[in-house]
Design a protein around this motif. Structure first.
Motif, PDB file in Angstrom:
ATOM      1  N   LEU A  73      -2.679  10.448  -0.399  1.00  0.00           N
ATOM      2  CA  LEU A  73      -1.547   9.610  -0.826  1.00  0.00           C
ATOM      3  C   LEU A  73      -1.051   8.698   0.323  1.00  0.00           C
ATOM      4  N   GLU A  74      -1.003   9.267   1.476  1.00  0.00           N
ATOM      5  CA  GLU A  74      -0.542   8.463   2.644  1.00  0.00           C
ATOM      6  C   GLU A  74      -1.509   7.319   2.927  1.00  0.00           C
ATOM      7  N   LYS A  75      -2.789   7.556   2.770  1.00  0.00           N
ATOM      8  CA  LYS A  75      -3.782   6.520   3.038  1.00  0.00           C
ATOM      9  C   LYS A  75      -3.610   5.362   2.067  1.00  0.00           C
ATOM     10  N   GLY A  76      -3.287   5.663   0.825  1.00  0.00           N
ATOM     11  CA  GLY A  76      -3.064   4.613  -0.154  1.00  0.00           C
ATOM     12  C   GLY A  76      -1.865   3.737   0.207  1.00  0.00           C
ATOM     13  N   LYS A  77      -0.814   4.440   0.608  1.00  0.00           N
ATOM     14  CA  LYS A  77       0.387   3.665   1.037  1.00  0.00           C
ATOM     15  C   LYS A  77       0.071   2.778   2.227  1.00  0.00           C
ATOM     16  N   ALA A  78      -0.682   3.244   3.208  1.00  0.00           N
ATOM     17  CA  ALA A  78      -1.015   2.482   4.431  1.00  0.00           C
ATOM     18  C   ALA A  78      -1.793   1.241   4.071  1.00  0.00           C
ATOM     19  N   ALA A 137      -1.965  -4.664   3.637  1.00  0.00           N
ATOM     20  CA  ALA A 137      -2.180  -5.873   2.831  1.00  0.00           C
ATOM     21  C   ALA A 137      -0.943  -6.777   2.856  1.00  0.00           C
ATOM     22  N   SER A 138       0.245  -6.143   2.734  1.00  0.00           N
ATOM     23  CA  SER A 138       1.476  -6.950   2.778  1.00  0.00           C
ATOM     24  C   SER A 138       1.675  -7.595   4.159  1.00  0.00           C
ATOM     25  N   LYS A 198      -0.443 -10.641   4.475  1.00  0.00           N
ATOM     26  CA  LYS A 198       0.138 -11.791   3.770  1.00  0.00           C
ATOM     27  C   LYS A 198       1.245 -12.454   4.598  1.00  0.00           C
ATOM     28  N   GLU A 199       2.112 -11.615   5.196  1.00  0.00           N
ATOM     29  CA  GLU A 199       3.210 -12.156   6.005  1.00  0.00           C
ATOM     30  C   GLU A 199       2.673 -12.909   7.229  1.00  0.00           C
ATOM     31  N   ALA A 200       1.620 -12.349   7.902  1.00  0.00           N
ATOM     32  CA  ALA A 200       1.027 -12.996   9.088  1.00  0.00           C
ATOM     33  C   ALA A 200       0.452 -14.345   8.718  1.00  0.00           C
ATOM     34  N   ASP A 201      -0.211 -14.400   7.578  1.00  0.00           N
ATOM     35  CA  ASP A 201      -0.777 -15.690   7.155  1.00  0.00           C
ATOM     36  C   ASP A 201       0.337 -16.727   6.929  1.00  0.00           C
TER      37      ASP A 201
END
Length: 522
Positions: free
Chosen positions: A24-29, A34-35, A38-41
């Motif tokens: 579950l933690e890996k999915g959240k990471a 990914a977010s 997006k912010e860096a771009d």
């Protein structure tokens, strides 16, 4: 067994739960990554946009700066071009001016050359004329020599002699006229200054004597003063250097000595001895020594009071002592300190009238006769004016004061205006009626010397010194002395008296020339 199984089942359950949690933690990471991407771009995109805008602004600013610098550079270049143009214009103007000057100088040179040629021609012409004139002059001189019977040198010497005589007569008349003119303008003012000075200074007319009278209460004291076989009076005379005269004068003893200080010491010593009553040789010597010390102190005190009264400051102690000693000295019967005080006051008034330094004039007037109170026997041989000048120089007096002291009897040359003032004021103080007592023999000798000076000139028939030596009347022979020569003779006699004699005041020289023509009618 059941417990072990339960434990194992529990451990397996825990492991399964842990694995599920990790999944579950890996999915959240992965979602978070990914977010973040997006912010860096988005940030990179915004940064690129802002960078482009900043780049454009900077490029625009650089272009504007370049344009400004280019404009300034163009202005500088334009200014330099203008200066270069102006410099070139000045150079061209100067070149044209130089060319004009060269043209002018060329014309001037041509004119000068023509004038030089003209001058050379004229010089040749003048040389010819000069030679002709010299020949003519020589022929005329030869003719004159033949006519007059004299050579040119003899005629020249005679002409020079006559011209010298005429020039001398003219010079004497010019000098006389100049002196008379100066007297008309200056004598009245000088008399006014001298008379005002004399009127403003009032002094006593006292004549010092060479004896002092010591009054006694009774004649009985005379015997005690004389002592047994005259021992007391001899001891007193030896200690004081004063001659003591005991005669029939009632209640008085006469003290005789030329030195006023010694007479004063003797008088005070006698007063102390008579008051004390003990009179014997040992006591006399003791009292005389004490009195001498007392007189020394009084001399210093008198000098201090004198300089304070006259407003003179900074005088050396030895000069103050010399001023005090002047109280006990006399010159021609006139008290020396009183005379010096009077001269100092006269000098101050006269210097003020003439606009000179009154303090220096007073100082010189007070000190002008300090050479009359010598300290040693060697000083007696030196003239008092020179000795006073030497003392003043030794004790730091100013050059003006020293020169006035040394020159007041013309022993040295006068170099300042204070010197003649001191000389005049000394004569005023000494020449007043009753101021001095002069010996009859020296007075008669001075009159005789005046007449002898007049007889030393040619053509003098008679000479009379009148008005107590204030005027010399000279009668000349009319055949030998002309009117012009009489004026010249009067001037020469006055100069001779001025240089050869020392006298107070002034001497008037009157030359009398008389021509008589006598005929008898029968």
């Amino acid at each position: 067994m059941d417990t072990t199984m339960w434990i194992i089942a529990a451990l397996i359950g825990l492991v399964i739960g842990f694995v599920i949690a990790k999944i579950l933690e890996k999915g959240k990471a992965s979602k978070t990554i990914a977010s973040a991407k997006k912010e860096a771009d988005a940030i990179l995109k915004n940064a690129n946009i802002e960078g482009e805008s900043i780049k454009k602004d900077k490029i625009f600013q650089a272009k504007e700066k370049f344009l400004e610098l280019k404009a300034e550079h163009e202005k500088v270049i334009i200014g330099k071009d203008k200066k270069i143009d102006e410099a070139e214009k000045r150079v061209r103007d100067k070149e044209s001016q130089v060319s004009n000057e060269l043209a002018k100088s060329k014309k001037l040179n041509e004119q000068l050359e023509s004038k030089m040629k003209d001058v050379e021609h004229r010089a040749e012409f003048y040389d010819k004329k000069q030679s002709e004139l010299e020949k003519l002059h020589k022929s005329q001189v030869q003719q004159l020599e033949v006519i007059s019977g004299l050579s040119a040198d003899e005629a020249k010497s005679q002409l020079m002699a006559s011209l010298k005589e005429d020039a001398k007569t003219d010079a004497m008349s010019f000098i006389q006229a100049t002196l008379e003119e100066a007297k008309l303008t200056a004598q009245q003012e000088a008399k006014k200054i001298v008379i005002n000075t004399i009127q403003r200074i009032g002094t006593e007319e006292a004549v010092e004597n060479c004896v002092s009278v010591f009054n006694l209460e009774s004649d009985d004291v005379k015997g005690r003063i004389i002592g047994r076989e005259g021992r007391n009076i001899r001891a007193l005379e030896a200690a004081t250097g004063v001659e003591i005269v005991v005669d029939d004068t009632p209640e008085a003893i006469i003290l005789s000595c030329f030195d006023s200080v010694r007479r004063e010491v003797a008088r005070l010593s006698l007063h102390k001895l008579v008051t004390d009553g003990r009179i014997h040789p040992a006591r006399i010597e003791e009292i005389v020594k004490k009195t001498e010390k007392q007189i020394e102190g009084e001399i210093i005190e008198i000098g201090k009071r004198t300089v304070i009264d006259l407003g003179i400051h900074g005088l050396h102690p030895e000069l103050i002592k010399a001023v005090g000693r002047m109280k006990y000295r006399s010159s021609y019967g006139q008290n020396l300190l009183q005379h010096s005080r009077e001269v100092a006051k006269l000098c101050g008034v006269m210097a003020a009238e003439l606009g000179l330094n009154t303090k220096l004039a007073k100082r010189a007037g007070l000190l002008h006769d300090i050479g009359k109170v010598p300290n040693t026997e060697a000083d007696v041989e030196t003239p008092h004016a020179i000795l006073g000048m030497q003392w003043a120089e030794k004790y730091g007096e100013k050059e003006e004061v020293c020169n006035a002291i040394g020159a007041h009897h013309d022993e040295i040359e006068m170099k300042t205006l204070i010197a003649p003032i001191v000389q005049v004021c000394d004569a005023i103080s000494g020449a007043r009626p009753g101021a001095r007592r002069q010996v009859l023999d020296s007075y008669i000798q001075r009159l005789k010397d005046l007449e002898d000076i007049a007889f030393g000139f040619g053509g003098v028939q008679k000479a009379y010194a009148i008005q107590a030596g204030r005027e010399l009347r000279v009668i000349v022979e009319s055949e030998k002395v002309s009117d012009d020569k009489a004026a010249e003779l009067s001037f020469e006699i006055s100069q001779k008296i001025q240089t050869d004699m020392t006298y107070p005041g002034q001497v008037k020289v009157t030359v009398i020339r008389e021509t008589r023509a006598v005929n008898i009618a029968k």
